[in-house]
Scaffold this motif. Structure first.
Motif, mmCIF file in Angstrom:
data_model
loop_
_atom_site.group_PDB
_atom_site.id
_atom_site.type_symbol
_atom_site.label_atom_id
_atom_site.label_comp_id
_atom_site.label_asym_id
_atom_site.label_seq_id
_atom_site.Cartn_x
_atom_site.Cartn_y
_atom_site.Cartn_z
ATOM 1 N N LYS A 148 0.823 -1.216 0.000
ATOM 2 C CA LYS A 148 0.000 0.000 0.000
ATOM 3 C C LYS A 148 0.853 1.261 0.000
ATOM 4 O O LYS A 148 0.594 2.212 -0.742
ATOM 5 N N TYR A 149 1.895 1.296 0.835
ATOM 6 C CA TYR A 149 2.701 2.509 0.991
ATOM 7 C C TYR A 149 3.977 2.493 0.161
ATOM 8 O O TYR A 149 4.614 3.541 0.000
ATOM 9 N N GLY A 150 4.364 1.324 -0.337
ATOM 10 C CA GLY A 150 5.562 1.241 -1.169
ATOM 11 C C GLY A 150 6.858 1.147 -0.392
ATOM 12 O O GLY A 150 7.821 0.556 -0.842
ATOM 13 N N GLU A 151 6.873 1.744 0.786
ATOM 14 C CA GLU A 151 8.045 1.748 1.660
ATOM 15 C C GLU A 151 7.577 2.127 3.061
ATOM 16 O O GLU A 151 6.465 2.629 3.237
ATOM 17 N N PRO A 152 8.418 1.836 4.051
ATOM 18 C CA PRO A 152 8.022 2.223 5.412
ATOM 19 C C PRO A 152 7.836 3.736 5.536
ATOM 20 O O PRO A 152 8.674 4.515 5.069
ATOM 21 N N THR A 153 6.743 4.138 6.131
ATOM 22 C CA THR A 153 6.447 5.552 6.379
ATOM 23 C C THR A 153 5.822 5.663 7.766
ATOM 24 O O THR A 153 5.349 4.658 8.321
ATOM 25 N N PRO A 154 5.784 6.863 8.340
ATOM 26 C CA PRO A 154 5.107 7.014 9.629
ATOM 27 C C PRO A 154 3.652 6.553 9.584
ATOM 28 O O PRO A 154 3.164 5.908 10.523
ATOM 29 N N ASP A 155 2.943 6.862 8.478
ATOM 30 C CA ASP A 155 1.547 6.444 8.362
ATOM 31 C C ASP A 155 1.420 4.926 8.329
ATOM 32 O O ASP A 155 0.495 4.359 8.918
ATOM 33 N N ALA A 156 2.354 4.258 7.640
ATOM 34 C CA ALA A 156 2.317 2.799 7.570
ATOM 35 C C ALA A 156 2.557 2.190 8.945
ATOM 36 O O ALA A 156 1.883 1.222 9.347
ATOM 37 N N ILE A 157 3.493 2.741 9.687
ATOM 38 C CA ILE A 157 3.809 2.238 11.023
ATOM 39 C C ILE A 157 2.614 2.409 11.951
ATOM 40 O O ILE A 157 2.242 1.491 12.688
ATOM 41 N N VAL A 158 1.984 3.571 11.898
ATOM 42 C CA VAL A 158 0.828 3.834 12.766
ATOM 43 C C VAL A 158 -0.350 2.946 12.378
ATOM 44 O O VAL A 158 -1.050 2.403 13.246
#
Length: 374
Positions: A148-158
C-alpha cells in the motif's frame, strides 16, 4: 542542584510491569534487552543482574522456542527485576511464559494467527495480570502495508499499530503499551507524534538498530530527546550494538540531560583548555569509572580553571576548581585545598561521604557501608 524539568508529559493510562508502574505520573522507565542465548540460564541471569546493577527498571528477554520458555522460567526464579518476554508468532510460548511468571508479553496480536489463539493469549494475560507490549518495527511491516505505501512511512507504522490495538480493543483488554520503531529518526518521531493523540496507553520509545555505542547514542539522544521534550514517552530503550549495560547508562544520561529523571552522578565538566591546572579529561574519565556503582542522584562539577570553576562548583553538591592550588567545594562552599596527585581520591571520598549522609537522613538508624577507596 538542577531545577525540575519544564516538560509537561502526555497523559497516559498507567499499567504495571511487575512492580514497576508505567505511564500516568510514574517515572519514565529505562530498559534494555539481553543478548545472551536464553537457554544459557547462567549467562542470561548474569547479564540481567549487571543491567539491574546500573539501574535498569525492566529487562526484555527473547523467547524464540519452547525450550527458551522453560529456560525463561528458571531465569525468572533467580532475578527480582520485571522481565518482558519477546515472542513472535507462536501463541503457545506466550501461554507458557504466562504460567511461568512473566511480567509483560511483547507479542503483536495480529501476528499470532487465528482469533481463538489471540483470545487464548489475551485471556491468559488477563487471568495472570500481565500487560502486553505491541511492538511495531518499520523493517517488518505487514506485506499489504508494504504494498500500500511502497516503503516504510510514519503512516504505515501507525496503521500497523492500530490494527493490533483494534484487536485488543475488541477483546476489551486495555492493559498494553505500544512501541513504533524505525532506524530513521524522523520516521520514528513522526510515527509517535501521530499515534500519541489517538490512544491513552503508554508509549515505549526507541530508535531501533541505532548503531554502535557512539553513533547509536547520538541518534537515540536526538530521536528520544525530540519526543521526550514534547512530553511523549513512558519507557525508553537505547538500542545499541554494544554491551546492553551501556544502553542503560545512555538512557539515564538522556533523561538527566532533560531533567526528567536523575539517577547516578551528573558530571559537569569543562572540555579543557590551556588554562586548566590539572588534566580534566583523565580526571573525569577516572571519576566516571570509579563512580559507576552510585545510583543516587548528585551533581558534581569538575572545572579546570578559576574562570568558570567557582560558579559551577557553587551550584553543585561537590565541585572542583583548578587553581593555585585546586579548591574542593562541598554544598556550594569552599571546603579544602587538594593537589593533583590525590585529587581524584579526594573527590571520590567526598562524594561517597555525602551520599552516605544523604542515605542516613532518608534511612535513619540504618547502617550504610562506605566503599573503601584504594
Amino acid at each position: 542542584m538542577s531545577e525540575a524539568s519544564p516538560i509537561k508529559r502526555r497523559k497516559s493510562r498507567q499499567i504495571m510491569v511487575g512492580n514497576v508502574p508505567v505511564g500516568g505520573d510514574a517515572p519514565i522507565a529505562v530498559q534494555s534487552m539481553t543478548n545472551t542465548e536464553t537457554c544459557d540460564v547462567d549467562a542470561t541471569v548474569a547479564q540481567i543482574q549487571a543491567l539491574q546493577g546500573v539501574g535498569a527498571d525492566i529487562v526484555r528477554v527473547s523467547v524464540p522456542s519452547m525450550d527458551a520458555a522453560e529456560a525463561f522460567g528458571l531465569i525468572k526464579q533467580r532475578v527480582d527485576i520485571p522481565l518482558v518476554a519477546d515472542i513472535h508468532f507462536d501463541y503457545k510460548i506466550a501461554l507458557r511464559v504466562a504460567e511461568l511468571g512473566v511480567d509483560c508479553l511483547r507479542i503483536n496480536p495480529g501476528n499470532i494467527g487465528r482469533e481463538d489463539r489471540v483470545r487464548a493469549v489475551v485471556d491468559s494475560a488477563r487471568d495472570h495480570g500481565i500487560p502486553i507490549r505491541i511492538g511495531v518495527n518499520a523493517g517488518s511491516l505487514e506485506k499489504e502495508l508494504q504494498k500500500k505505501y511502497g516503503e516504510p512511512t510514519p503512516d504505515a507504522i501507525v496503521e500497523s499499530a492500530l490494527r493490533h490495538i483494534d484487536i485488543l480493543d475488541r477483546l476489551n483488554y486495555p492493559e498494553f503499551k505500544v512501541s513504533l520503531k524505525a532506524s530513521d529518526v524522523f520516521m520514528t518521531v513522526h510515527a509517535y507524534q501521530k499515534l500519541a493523540g489517538q490512544i491513552e496507553q503508554p508509549l515505549h520509545l526507541g530508535i531501533t538498530e541505532a548503531g554502535g555505542l557512539r553513533s547509536g547514542s547520538v541518534k537515540s539522544a536526538i530521536g528520544l530527546g525530540m519526543l521526550l521534550s514534547e512530553g511523549i514517552g513512558d519507557t525508553i530503550r537505547v538500542s545499541l550494538a554494544a554491551d546492553p549495560v551501556e544502553e542503560i547508562r545512555v538512557g539515564f544520561d538522556i533523561l538527566k540531560s532533560l531533567r526528567i529523571r536523575n539517577k547516578g552522578i551528573n558530571l559537569i565538566a569543562c572540555p579543557s583548555c590551556s588554562r586548566q591546572r590539572f588534566d580534566v579529561i583523565s580526571t573525569v574519565n577516572e571519576l566516571e569509572n570509579r563512580l559507576e556503582d552510585i545510583l543516587e542522584p548528585m551533581d558534581v562539577a569538575v572545572i579546570g580553571c578559576v574562570v568558570n570553576g567557582p560558579g559551577e562548583a557553587k551550584e553543585a553538591a561537590v565541585g572542583l576548581t583548578g587553581g593555585e592550588p585546586n579548591l574542593l567545594y562541598v554544598d556550594g562552599k569552599p571546603n579544602h585545598k587538594v593537589d593533583n596527585e590525590n585529587m581524584v581520591d579526594e573527590l571520590e571520598k567526598e562524594i561517597r561521604a555525602r551520599i552516605t549522609r544523604q542515605q542516613q537522613v532518608s534511612h535513619p538508624g540504618k547502617i550504610i557501608p562506605i566503599k573503601e577507596i584504594s
